[in-house]
Design a protein around this motif. Structure first.
Motif, mmCIF file in Angstrom:
data_model
loop_
_atom_site.group_PDB
_atom_site.id
_atom_site.type_symbol
_atom_site.label_atom_id
_atom_site.label_comp_id
_atom_site.label_asym_id
_atom_site.label_seq_id
_atom_site.Cartn_x
_atom_site.Cartn_y
_atom_site.Cartn_z
ATOM 1 N N GLY A 7 50.373 -16.564 -14.137
ATOM 2 C CA GLY A 7 50.827 -17.310 -15.310
ATOM 3 C C GLY A 7 50.037 -16.897 -16.533
ATOM 4 N N GLY A 8 49.580 -15.657 -16.523
ATOM 5 C CA GLY A 8 48.670 -15.177 -17.561
ATOM 6 C C GLY A 8 49.286 -14.922 -18.914
ATOM 7 N N THR A 9 50.604 -15.116 -19.060
ATOM 8 C CA THR A 9 51.242 -14.911 -20.369
ATOM 9 C C THR A 9 51.706 -16.231 -20.986
ATOM 10 N N GLY A 10 51.414 -17.361 -20.343
ATOM 11 C CA GLY A 10 51.823 -18.666 -20.866
ATOM 12 C C GLY A 10 50.822 -19.228 -21.855
ATOM 13 N N LEU A 11 51.020 -20.489 -22.232
ATOM 14 C CA LEU A 11 50.166 -21.131 -23.241
ATOM 15 C C LEU A 11 48.700 -21.104 -22.828
ATOM 16 N N ILE A 12 48.389 -21.614 -21.649
ATOM 17 C CA ILE A 12 47.007 -21.636 -21.184
ATOM 18 C C ILE A 12 46.592 -20.252 -20.701
ATOM 19 N N ALA A 31 52.300 -12.129 -14.387
ATOM 20 C CA ALA A 31 53.443 -12.998 -14.656
ATOM 21 C C ALA A 31 54.705 -12.174 -14.441
ATOM 22 N N ARG A 32 55.839 -12.843 -14.435
ATOM 23 C CA ARG A 32 57.086 -12.090 -14.270
ATOM 24 C C ARG A 32 57.245 -11.034 -15.360
ATOM 25 N N ALA A 33 56.761 -11.355 -16.563
ATOM 26 C CA ALA A 33 56.865 -10.409 -17.668
ATOM 27 C C ALA A 33 56.048 -9.149 -17.434
ATOM 28 N N THR A 34 55.047 -9.226 -16.547
ATOM 29 C CA THR A 34 54.220 -8.048 -16.253
ATOM 30 C C THR A 34 54.508 -7.494 -14.857
ATOM 31 N N GLY A 35 55.638 -7.936 -14.268
ATOM 32 C CA GLY A 35 56.049 -7.396 -12.976
ATOM 33 C C GLY A 35 55.473 -8.085 -11.761
ATOM 34 N N VAL A 36 54.927 -9.294 -11.941
ATOM 35 C CA VAL A 36 54.337 -10.034 -10.816
ATOM 36 C C VAL A 36 55.058 -11.375 -10.682
ATOM 37 N N ASN A 37 55.557 -11.645 -9.487
ATOM 38 C CA ASN A 37 56.306 -12.872 -9.248
ATOM 39 C C ASN A 37 55.710 -13.591 -8.039
ATOM 40 N N SER A 38 55.039 -14.709 -8.283
ATOM 41 C CA SER A 38 54.379 -15.416 -7.182
ATOM 42 C C SER A 38 55.381 -16.028 -6.215
ATOM 43 N N TYR A 39 56.599 -16.293 -6.673
ATOM 44 C CA TYR A 39 57.619 -16.904 -5.816
ATOM 45 C C TYR A 39 58.225 -15.889 -4.844
ATOM 46 N N THR A 40 58.564 -14.717 -5.337
ATOM 47 C CA THR A 40 59.156 -13.693 -4.463
ATOM 48 C C THR A 40 58.104 -12.814 -3.803
ATOM 49 N N GLY A 41 56.893 -12.815 -4.357
ATOM 50 C CA GLY A 41 55.833 -11.943 -3.850
ATOM 51 C C GLY A 41 55.815 -10.580 -4.511
ATOM 52 N N SER A 60 56.442 -24.316 -13.170
ATOM 53 C CA SER A 60 57.845 -24.222 -12.777
ATOM 54 C C SER A 60 58.724 -24.582 -13.959
ATOM 55 N N SER A 61 59.804 -23.851 -14.132
ATOM 56 C CA SER A 61 60.766 -24.202 -15.180
ATOM 57 C C SER A 61 61.691 -25.321 -14.713
ATOM 58 N N TYR A 62 61.570 -25.696 -13.432
ATOM 59 C CA TYR A 62 62.402 -26.754 -12.864
ATOM 60 C C TYR A 62 61.654 -28.085 -12.945
ATOM 61 N N THR A 63 62.351 -29.133 -13.345
ATOM 62 C CA THR A 63 61.742 -30.453 -13.410
ATOM 63 C C THR A 63 62.262 -31.380 -12.309
ATOM 64 N N ASP A 64 63.381 -31.023 -11.660
ATOM 65 C CA ASP A 64 63.854 -31.863 -10.564
ATOM 66 C C ASP A 64 63.001 -31.610 -9.329
ATOM 67 N N GLU A 65 62.885 -32.630 -8.503
ATOM 68 C CA GLU A 65 61.924 -32.608 -7.405
ATOM 69 C C GLU A 65 62.168 -31.477 -6.419
ATOM 70 N N ALA A 66 63.411 -31.298 -5.974
ATOM 71 C CA ALA A 66 63.692 -30.309 -4.935
ATOM 72 C C ALA A 66 63.365 -28.893 -5.400
ATOM 73 N N ALA A 67 63.815 -28.532 -6.601
ATOM 74 C CA ALA A 67 63.588 -27.179 -7.098
ATOM 75 C C ALA A 67 62.115 -26.938 -7.399
ATOM 76 N N ALA A 68 61.450 -27.947 -7.980
ATOM 77 C CA ALA A 68 60.022 -27.796 -8.281
ATOM 78 C C ALA A 68 59.213 -27.676 -6.999
ATOM 79 N N PHE A 110 56.055 -34.130 -10.300
ATOM 80 C CA PHE A 110 54.670 -34.434 -9.932
ATOM 81 C C PHE A 110 54.477 -34.516 -8.421
ATOM 82 N N VAL A 111 55.519 -34.822 -7.686
ATOM 83 C CA VAL A 111 55.443 -34.720 -6.225
ATOM 84 C C VAL A 111 55.204 -33.265 -5.836
ATOM 85 N N ALA A 112 55.880 -32.358 -6.543
ATOM 86 C CA ALA A 112 55.709 -30.928 -6.279
ATOM 87 C C ALA A 112 54.290 -30.474 -6.603
ATOM 88 N N LYS A 113 53.724 -30.967 -7.708
ATOM 89 C CA LYS A 113 52.352 -30.607 -8.060
ATOM 90 C C LYS A 113 51.361 -31.161 -7.038
#
Length: 256
Positions: A7-12, A31-41, A60-68, A110-113
């Motif tokens: 997540g090295g290209t985000g706000l924090i 980050a995905r922008a630099t060719g690294v995807n933690s979800y797909t590996g 996560s860009s998802y806020t619903d529980e299942a996707a997050a 927050f359940v996902a976190k």
């Protein structure tokens, strides 16, 4: 020290990468922008090669529980697995003060976190969890989310927000130390009611809409007690005050 920031290209992440590089460390912004995807590996093996520290400030860009939950579960398992294979000595993750209370009250994201934190704690890997309070940079989003038919009705809660720069500094300090095998909390130097902070934000935008506390209001869907968003008394207090932060960003506000 070689450090990989997920997540090295985000706000924090951007601020964190800069701070660590200025301190003389070899830092990879992953980050995905630099060719690294933690979800797909994708790209993870190369990104973690030789890394002593892995810092996860991804979101996560998802806020619903299942996707997050799907995102954080798969990503965290990947990071722990690839990190172990690469010989990472310290796994650090950024999360939110009151995650457990928010998870109980609202569920969803927050359940996902909370599940992300549980996976890290149960992994047997050396870890540190950094809990931060709300960022100054997100106050506007919180205010806008509370607009109802021309007025602003916010949850009747207290907040102790902090600057994103201070969050990045806190994560950097924890990451450069020994693994804590625990959660470390950080908060801002001032406590506000959410009503007060929303009013300050709106007035800075020349917006005179009424702002009032709503005893039945929710914080992004969570019904909270007044102090649920505050850190414990043992939390480390960041230095930047809200007024001083606002004085440093008038040009940014002018174009938003």
């Amino acid at each position: 020290m070689r450090i990989t920031v997920i997540g090295g290209t985000g706000l924090i992440g951007t601020k964190l990468v800069r701070a660590l590089r200025e301190a003389g460390h070899d830092v990879l912004a992953a980050a995905r922008a630099t060719g690294v995807n933690s979800y797909t590996g994708e790209g993870l093996s190369d990104a973690l090669e030789g890394a002593e520290v892995l810092i996860d400030v991804s979101n996560s860009s998802y806020t619903d529980e299942a996707a997050a939950q799907e995102f954080f579960y798969v990503s965290t398992i990947n990071l722990l697995s690839y990190g172990e294979a690469a010989g990472v000595k310290h796994h650090v993750a950024l999360s939110v003060v009151g995650t457990d209370r928010l998870a109980r009250a609202e569920g969803g994201y927050f359940v996902a976190k909370q599940e992300q934190e549980r996976l890290i704690m149960a992994s047997g890997r050396p870890y540190s969890l950094v809990h931060a309070t709300q960022f100054f940079e997100f106050i506007r989003n919180i205010t806008d989310h509370a607009v109802r038919t021309g007025a602003v009705r916010v949850a009747d809660v207290l907040v102790q927000p902090m600057a994103a720069d201070d969050v990045a500094d806190a994560v950097a300090r924890v990451s450069l130390g020994q693994a804590r095998y625990a959660t470390v909390e950080y908060g801002g130097p001032e406590i506000f009611s959410l009503t007060e902070l929303a009013k300050i934000d709106l007035r800075s935008r020349k917006d005179d809409r009424e702002v009032a506390p709503d005893p039945l209001g929710t914080y992004f869907g969570a019904r909270l007690a007044s102090r649920d968003l505050l850190p414990e008394a043992t939390a480390t207090i960041a230095p930047t005050r809200y007024h001083d932060w606002r004085l440093r960003r008038p040009l940014v506000d002018a174009v938003e």
